[in-house]
Design a protein around this motif. Structure first.
Motif, PDB file in Angstrom:
ATOM      1  N   THR A 266      24.023 -18.684   8.601  1.00 18.04           N
ATOM      2  CA  THR A 266      23.023 -18.696   7.535  1.00 18.04           C
ATOM      3  C   THR A 266      23.472 -17.712   6.464  1.00 18.04           C
ATOM      4  OG1 THR A 266      21.664 -16.997   8.586  1.00 18.04           O
ATOM      5  CG2 THR A 266      21.121 -19.262   9.087  1.00 18.04           C
ATOM      6  N   ILE A 267      23.263 -18.109   5.223  1.00 17.47           N
ATOM      7  CA  ILE A 267      23.641 -17.273   4.078  1.00 17.47           C
ATOM      8  C   ILE A 267      22.395 -17.075   3.232  1.00 17.47           C
ATOM      9  CG2 ILE A 267      25.096 -17.093   2.017  1.00 17.47           C
ATOM     10  CD1 ILE A 267      27.008 -19.129   3.472  1.00 17.47           C
ATOM     11  N   GLU A 268      22.119 -15.833   2.851  1.00 22.17           N
ATOM     12  CA  GLU A 268      20.965 -15.557   2.002  1.00 22.17           C
ATOM     13  C   GLU A 268      21.434 -15.089   0.632  1.00 22.17           C
ATOM     14  OE1 GLU A 268      16.843 -12.932   1.771  1.00 22.17           O
ATOM     15  OE2 GLU A 268      17.998 -12.962   3.626  1.00 22.17           O
ATOM     16  N   ASP A 269      20.955 -15.771  -0.411  1.00 24.70           N
ATOM     17  CA  ASP A 269      21.258 -15.378  -1.787  1.00 24.70           C
ATOM     18  C   ASP A 269      20.508 -14.090  -2.096  1.00 24.70           C
ATOM     19  OD1 ASP A 269      20.509 -15.346  -4.788  1.00 24.70           O
ATOM     20  OD2 ASP A 269      22.184 -16.759  -4.678  1.00 24.70           O
ATOM     21  N   ARG A 270      21.227 -13.053  -2.482  1.00 25.32           N
ATOM     22  CA  ARG A 270      20.607 -11.744  -2.726  1.00 25.32           C
ATOM     23  C   ARG A 270      19.639 -11.753  -3.893  1.00 25.32           C
ATOM     24  NH1 ARG A 270      25.838  -7.848  -1.818  1.00 25.32           N
ATOM     25  NH2 ARG A 270      26.036  -8.278   0.404  1.00 25.32           N
ATOM     26  N   THR A 271      19.876 -12.608  -4.873  1.00 27.66           N
ATOM     27  CA  THR A 271      19.021 -12.655  -6.056  1.00 27.66           C
ATOM     28  C   THR A 271      17.745 -13.442  -5.803  1.00 27.66           C
ATOM     29  OG1 THR A 271      21.017 -12.579  -7.422  1.00 27.66           O
ATOM     30  CG2 THR A 271      18.966 -13.177  -8.521  1.00 27.66           C
ATOM     31  N   SER A 272      17.895 -14.669  -5.312  1.00 30.09           N
ATOM     32  CA  SER A 272      16.729 -15.550  -5.149  1.00 30.09           C
ATOM     33  C   SER A 272      16.064 -15.435  -3.784  1.00 30.09           C
ATOM     34  CB  SER A 272      17.148 -17.006  -5.374  1.00 30.09           C
ATOM     35  OG  SER A 272      17.991 -17.434  -4.320  1.00 30.09           O
TER      36      SER A 272
END
Length: 133
Positions: A20-26
């Motif tokens: 899983t990858i989490e976008d730091r901005t959104s």
């Protein structure tokens, strides 16, 4: 005064994937390599990395969370626990279990079971199978 137990949260999703990858901005999550089956030539087999991505709602405060992986004969593979907090029942809480080097004792059907305060919330089956051919 007898306390009424709080209701368990409602599961919106339980997804098995590679990463899983989490976008730091959104804050949006990307799930990579969703699967229901692991192919293993030999057993026992150690899977390098898998993630169990969970989405829950309708929670009331704090819960003791527990994720189990069991073989079809109820042989335990992993048993993890932690805490989850819901700021209010309308909140949607997303979280991930990263499982590194999980050892599967043999080919067959397995299931992940997720509990809050020892109450079952959701269960998900998957296979560890031999290669075809």
């Amino acid at each position: 005064i007898e306390q009424v137990p709080k209701p368990p949260p409602k599961a919106l999703a339980m997804v098995i994937c590679d990463d899983t990858i989490e976008d730091r901005t959104s804050g949006k999550k990307t799930l990579v390599g969703l699967f229901n089956n692991i192919t293993a030539k030999a057993s026992p087999f150690r899977h390098p990395e898998m993630n169990i991505f969970m989405v829950l709602t309708n929670g009331h405060g704090d819960y003791e969370a527990r994720l189990k992986c069991l073989k079809e004969d109820n042989q335990p593979v992993v048993d993890l626990s932690g805490h989850i907090h819901f700021p209010d029942p309308n909140a949607i809480v997303e979280f991930n279990f990263e499982l590194l080097g999980l050892a599967f004792p043999s080919h067959g059907i397995y299931r992940f079971e997720f509990y809050c305060d020892e109450v079952p919330v959701i269960s998900r089956k998957f296979m560890v199978s031999k290669p075809q051919g």
